[in-house]
Write an enzyme that holds these catalytic residues in place. Structure first.
Site, PDB file in Angstrom:
ATOM      1  N   HIS A   1     -31.256  48.844  49.881  1.00 48.75           N
ATOM      2  CA  HIS A   1     -32.205  48.873  50.626  1.00 48.75           C
ATOM      3  C   HIS A   1     -32.889  49.892  49.382  1.00 48.75           C
ATOM      4  O   HIS A   1     -32.959  50.533  49.060  1.00 48.75           O
ATOM      5  CB  HIS A   1     -32.346  49.122  52.194  1.00 48.75           C
ATOM      6  CG  HIS A   1     -33.098  48.940  53.172  1.00 48.75           C
ATOM      7  ND1 HIS A   1     -34.309  49.503  52.699  1.00 48.75           N
ATOM      8  CD2 HIS A   1     -33.745  48.674  53.548  1.00 48.75           C
ATOM      9  CE1 HIS A   1     -35.628  49.905  53.817  1.00 48.75           C
ATOM     10  NE2 HIS A   1     -34.889  48.397  54.041  1.00 48.75           N
TER      11      HIS A   1
ATOM     12  N   GLU B   1     -36.567  41.215  50.572  1.00 50.70           N
ATOM     13  CA  GLU B   1     -37.539  42.462  51.327  1.00 50.70           C
ATOM     14  C   GLU B   1     -38.576  43.043  50.241  1.00 50.70           C
ATOM     15  O   GLU B   1     -38.516  44.170  49.777  1.00 50.70           O
ATOM     16  CB  GLU B   1     -36.728  43.765  51.922  1.00 50.70           C
ATOM     17  CG  GLU B   1     -36.180  43.350  53.656  1.00 50.70           C
ATOM     18  CD  GLU B   1     -35.490  44.718  53.978  1.00 50.70           C
ATOM     19  OE1 GLU B   1     -35.578  44.011  55.512  1.00 50.70           O
ATOM     20  OE2 GLU B   1     -34.776  45.611  53.435  1.00 50.70           O
TER      21      GLU B   1
END
Length: 261
Positions: A102, A174
């Site tokens: 992430h 993302e």
């Protein structure tokens, strides 16, 4: 081939014991009868026990099967690694889908592509499902480097573990500029990157590329999810803020189930 969508909630640094139990109870109600979409949640690791118990209760009562996940893992199994969480510890709580790479981990904890690839390998060896997050910054996007950045982040795994490592794995695209900002890539923009990611893996192994789940993340909410899921290479979503509200999260799950079935 038809890919079954996956919608996963990343709770980040939010929640409490009471919140965890209440949200799962609400999700059980909101998702009753929903088919055609896999669902997972990743609460803070401190609340995995509460989540595991609540999810077991949900399933035993005939509720929607929601898989348990986690937000991070270490490459070491045991030893003098203060503060880290191992694959075996996560398995002990029934966690299945584990988020790695992430942008918040890459940025705040300086995790490199190479280190993330080692986490990917550790998860595969443990029989867990890596959810590999990739994506470019706003500056990289404006410089036209989106594909270059995504390719580099994927290649860290491809070049060390091979394309077959992506069998049964999940990728979450993302764009960093869209995470928690209220901005979101348009469906067409997101589809273009998802198609590139699938095509990049296909250069090594087309069969693997066709089955790998590629989620979109970055300010996914109940208002924009349905349109995103109409795109052929968007196989679900990794949801941040909207996953903390059962009604909003349920709308996203239902949109994925409707679009992909």
């Amino acid at each position: 081939m038809a890919r079954r969508p996956l919608v996963m909630g990343n709770w980040k640094l939010n929640g409490s014991k009471a919140f965890t139990k209440a949200l799962i109870e609400d999700l059980k109600t909101e998702l009753a009868g929903v088919e055609g979409c896999d669902v997972a949640i990743a609460p803070p690791v401190m609340y995995l026990a509460e989540a595991e118990a609540a999810l077991k209760c949900s399933c035993s009562c005939g509720g929607k099967a929601i898989a348990l996940g986690a937000q991070n893992v270490d490459v070491n199994v045991q030893g003098a690694f203060t503060g880290d969480i191992s694959t075996e510890m996560l398995k002990d709580f029934g966690a299945k889908y584990i988020i790695i790479g992430h942008s918040e981990r890459r940025t705040y904890h300086k995790e490199s592509d190479e280190f993330i690839a080692k986490k990917f390998a550790a998860l595969k060896q443990a029989g867990l499902v890596p959810v590999l997050c990739i994506g470019e910054s706003e500056a990289e996007n404006e410089a036209g480097k989106t594909e270059e950045v995504c390719a580099r982040q994927i290649d860290a795994v491809l070049n060390t573990l091979g394309a077959e490592a992506f069998n049964g794995a999940v990728i979450a695209y993302e764009p960093i500029w869209a995470i928690g900002t209220g901005k979101s890539a348009t469906p067409a923009q997101a589809q273009a990157v998802h198609a590139f990611i699938r095509g990049h893996i296909a250069k090594k192994d087309n069969a693997v590329a066709e089955q790998v789940i590629i989620q979109y993340g970055g300010s996914v909410n109940d208002a924009n999810a349905a349109e995103l899921f109409t795109q052929p290479d968007i196989d679900g979503a990794l949801v941040g803020g909207a996953s903390l509200k059962a009604p909003a999260f349920a709308v996203i799950v239902k949109a994925a189930a409707k679009a992909k079935n």
